[in-house]
Design a protein around this motif. Structure first.
Motif, PDB file in Angstrom:
ATOM      1  N   ARG A  68     -11.391  -4.631   5.496  1.00 19.75           N
ATOM      2  CA  ARG A  68     -10.636  -4.285   4.286  1.00 19.75           C
ATOM      3  C   ARG A  68     -11.126  -2.915   3.595  1.00 19.75           C
ATOM      4  NH1 ARG A  68     -12.583  -8.703   1.011  1.00 19.75           N
ATOM      5  NH2 ARG A  68     -13.577  -9.630   2.673  1.00 19.75           N
ATOM      6  N   CYS A 326      -9.713   0.763   0.198  1.00 17.16           N
ATOM      7  CA  CYS A 326      -9.206  -0.496   0.407  1.00 17.16           C
ATOM      8  C   CYS A 326      -8.043  -0.376   1.147  1.00 17.16           C
ATOM      9  CB  CYS A 326      -8.923  -1.083  -0.842  1.00 17.16           C
ATOM     10  SG  CYS A 326      -8.843  -2.605  -1.102  1.00 17.16           S
ATOM     11  N   THR A 327      -7.770  -1.615   2.384  1.00 13.93           N
ATOM     12  CA  THR A 327      -6.641  -1.692   3.034  1.00 13.93           C
ATOM     13  C   THR A 327      -5.663  -2.886   2.458  1.00 13.93           C
ATOM     14  OG1 THR A 327      -7.751  -3.077   4.464  1.00 13.93           O
ATOM     15  CG2 THR A 327      -7.903  -0.809   5.055  1.00 13.93           C
ATOM     16  N   GLU A 328      -6.296  -3.653   1.857  1.00 16.87           N
ATOM     17  CA  GLU A 328      -5.491  -4.675   0.949  1.00 16.87           C
ATOM     18  C   GLU A 328      -5.839  -5.080  -0.210  1.00 16.87           C
ATOM     19  OE1 GLU A 328      -6.673  -8.925   2.829  1.00 16.87           O
ATOM     20  OE2 GLU A 328      -6.590  -7.403   4.407  1.00 16.87           O
ATOM     21  N   ASP A 329      -5.333  -5.745  -1.103  1.00 15.35           N
ATOM     22  CA  ASP A 329      -5.731  -5.954  -2.359  1.00 15.35           C
ATOM     23  C   ASP A 329      -6.975  -7.013  -2.465  1.00 15.35           C
ATOM     24  OD1 ASP A 329      -3.671  -4.368  -3.489  1.00 15.35           O
ATOM     25  OD2 ASP A 329      -2.598  -6.157  -4.390  1.00 15.35           O
ATOM     26  N   THR A 330      -7.994  -6.436  -3.092  1.00 16.95           N
ATOM     27  CA  THR A 330      -9.184  -7.493  -2.881  1.00 16.95           C
ATOM     28  C   THR A 330      -9.917  -7.463  -4.230  1.00 16.95           C
ATOM     29  OG1 THR A 330      -9.474  -6.335  -0.534  1.00 16.95           O
ATOM     30  CG2 THR A 330     -11.497  -7.708  -1.566  1.00 16.95           C
ATOM     31  N   ARG A 338      -7.098  -2.289  -5.465  1.00 16.54           N
ATOM     32  CA  ARG A 338      -5.632  -2.306  -4.858  1.00 16.54           C
ATOM     33  C   ARG A 338      -5.704  -1.647  -3.569  1.00 16.54           C
ATOM     34  NH1 ARG A 338      -2.814  -6.231  -7.541  1.00 16.54           N
ATOM     35  NH2 ARG A 338      -3.083  -5.911  -9.872  1.00 16.54           N
ATOM     36  N   LYS A 339      -4.775  -1.853  -2.867  1.00 18.26           N
ATOM     37  CA  LYS A 339      -4.756  -1.258  -1.479  1.00 18.26           C
ATOM     38  C   LYS A 339      -4.548   0.177  -1.501  1.00 18.26           C
ATOM     39  CE  LYS A 339      -1.712  -1.088   2.725  1.00 18.26           C
ATOM     40  NZ  LYS A 339      -0.372  -1.396   3.463  1.00 18.26           N
TER      41      LYS A 339
END
Length: 433
Positions: A68, A326-330, A338-339
Motif C-alpha cells: 500500500r 500511497c496506492t489506496e486510501d489508507t 489518499r491514493k
C-alpha cells in the motif's frame, strides 16, 4: 517552541530545510508533531506536498505495508525543480534504479542476488580483514599526535576502505570513489562538495565542477556509469571472490541483470555503506565525548559495545527520511491518506519517540530496549545492516582500549542536508596508548 502553528509556512518549510538538520532545531518540530499532529499534511514552498510521519509506530507500520506504500514514485524529498530536471534528463523519476527505488517483484528478485552474501554467516569470514582496517585507522589516529578532525581524517575513510575491499576495487581509486559518494547523494552542503573537490584535485577524470549543481551531478553520474561499467565487464569476463562479481554474475528470471540495474546495484553498495557508517561512527564518538560517564562505562565493560553501537545508530540516524507513495486510501493515525499521496517517514523523529524510548534525548550505552528504526523495516530494511554493525563494533573495539583521554578541540559541525546527513567536522584532542 519556535513554530506557532501547524498551518504555518515556518513548520512545513523547516521539515525540508537542510539547515534545520545541521543545527538540530528540527527536533523541536518533530517533538511537537509527535505530540499534536503525528500524521501531518505538509506543504513546503517549492515542493510537492506530502504527509509527514513522525511517530515510531506509524513509521514501522507504513514501512511494512509495502503493497500500500510503494517506493518507485518518490524515494526522497526533493524540490519540484530538481524532480523536473531528473525527468527531463533521464526520462525517469530517478537517476538510478537501486533497491530503494524499486518495488516487488523486481525489488525482491534483485535483492536476492546479494542477500546471502550480506548474511552474518558469510560476513564472519571478513571479520579479520575489517578488524585490520579498523586497526590501521586507529593507528593513524594515534600517529596524528593527539589532535585531529575525526570525521575527515578517520571516520570518512574507514568505511570507504571496507567498501573498496569487499567490492575488490583498487586502493588507488579511493579518492575518485569518495567524490562520487559525497557529491551524487549529498550535494546540499557546499562544504562537503568543496572537501571532495580538494581531495580529488588533479586526478585524471575527476570533475572540477561548473557551479551548476545539476550539471555537476549529471557529470558525476556519467563518470559513475563509466567506472562501474568497466568493473561489470571485467567481473563478467573474469569472476573473482568479491561482491562486485556477485552483482555482475547476478540473474533475474534466468537472465543476466541489465546494465542500469547492475550499475545501480554498485551505486547503492558504495553509497549506502559509506556516509551512513561514517556518520554513525563519528556521531557515536561525539556522544561518548559529551557523555563521559557513558564513555567510562563502555571502557570498563567492553561487552556493552554491541548495545552501544545500536544506541549510536539510534542517536545518529544517518538516513533522516525516505518517501513512500500511497496506492489506496489508507487510514494512519486517524488521518485518511489518499491514493497517490506521498508520505515522508522521518526516522530521526521515530528514534526520539517518547512512547518507545525512555528518555529518548539521553545517550545510553546500556539502553535495555532499543527498537531503533534507522535501518528501516519490512522488505526494504537495509541490506547491509549486519556489515554496518560489524564495522562500527570493530572500530570501537580497537579504539576504546587504547584511548586514555579525549575531548573536543573545536566545534563539531553537522552537514547541511535533509536526506542523508551527519557530522562533517569534529576536531578532537586525545591521548592514546
Amino acid at each position: 517552541m519556535p513554530f506557532p502553528g501547524f498551518n504555518s509556512d515556518t513548520l512545513d518549510n523547516s521539515l525540508v530545510n537542510p539547515a534545520a538538520y545541521a543545527d538540530e532545531s528540527i527536533h523541536d518540530a518533530y517533538t511537537r508533531l509527535r505530540r499534536e499532529d503525528p500524521v501531518h499534511w505538509t506543504e513546503p514552498t517549492g515542493f510537492r506536498p506530502f504527509w509527514s510521519i513522525t511517530r515510531h509506530a506509524d513509521i514501522v507500520a507504513i514501512s511494512k505495508a509495502n503493497d500500500r506504500f510503494i517506493n518507485r514514485e518518490r524515494t526522497y524529498i526533493s524540490p519540484i525543480e530538481a524532480e523536473e530536471w531528473v525527468k527531463q534528463t533521464t526520462g525517469d523519476s530517478h537517476l538510478f534504479r537501486t533497491l530503494v527505488d524499486l518495488d516487488d517483484p523486481i525489488h525482491m528478485k534483485l535483492r536476492r542476488i546479494t542477500h546471502t552474501w550480506f548474511m552474518p554467516q558469510n560476513l564472519k569470514k571478513l571479520e579479520p580483514q575489517i578488524a585490520a582496517i579498523a586497526k590501521a585507522h586507529v593507528d593513524r589516529m594515534a600517529a596524528l599526535g593527539g589532535q585531529c578532525d575525526f570525521v575527515n581524517e578517520v571516520a570518512l575513510w574507514y568505511p570507504l576502505r571496507v567498501i573498496m575491499m569487499i567490492l575488490g576495487l583498487p586502493a588507488a581509486d579511493e579518492n575518485r570513489m569518495l567524490q562520487m559518494t559525497q557529491e551524487i547523494f549529498g550535494p546540499q552542503d557546499p562544504d562537503v562538495v568543496a572537501r571532495s573537490r580538494i581531495i580529488t584535485q588533479g586526478l585524471s577524470g575527476a570533475t572540477e565542477g561548473t557551479g551548476n549543481p545539476q550539471v555537476d551531478i549529471f557529470a558525476l553520474v556519467q563518470q559513475f556509469f563509466q567506472y562501474f561499467g568497466e568493473v561489470l565487464a571485467d567481473r563478467r569476463a573474469s569472476p573473482r571472490d568479491d561482491l562486485a562479481t556477485v552483482i555482475a554474475q547476478g540473474t533475474v528470471d534466468g537472465e543476466p541483470i541489465g546494465l542500469l540495474e547492475a550499475i545501480s546495484y554498485y551505486a547503492i553498495a558504495v553509497t549506502a555503506g559509506h556516509d551512513t557508517t561514517s556518520s554513525t561512527a563519528s556521531g557515536g564518538l561525539l556522544a561518548l565525548i559529551q557523555n563521559p560517564a557513558e564513555l567510562a562505562k563502555l571502557k570498563a565493560d567492553p561487552s556493552l559495545i554491541p548495545g552501544a553501537v545500536e544506541e549510536m545508530i539510534r542517536w545518529a540516524t544517518p538516513v533522516k527520511h525516505f518517501m513512500r507513495t500511497c496506492t489506496e486510501d489508507t487510514v494512519v493515525g486517524g488521518k485518511t491518506i489518499r491514493k497517490g499521496d506521498g508520505v515522508a517517514l522521518f526516522y530521526w523523529s521515530g528514534n526520539r519517540d517518547e512512547a518507545v524510548f525512555e528518555e529518548p534525548f539521553r545517550f545510553r550505552v546500556d539502553r535495555p530496549n532499543n527498537p531503533q528504526t534507522a535501518f528501516g523495516n519490512g522488505v526494504h530494511q537495509c541490506l547491509g545492516l549486519h556489515l554496518a554493525r560489524m564495522e562500527i563494533r570493530a572500530l570501537f573495539a580497537e579504539l576504546l582500549p587504547r584511548l586514555d583521554e579525549i575531548e573536543l578541540a573545536g566545534e563539531p559541525k553537522l552537514s547541511v542536508a535533509n536526506f542523508v546527513s551527519g557530522l562533517k567536522a569534529m576536531p578532537i584532542r586525545y591521548r592514546m596508548r
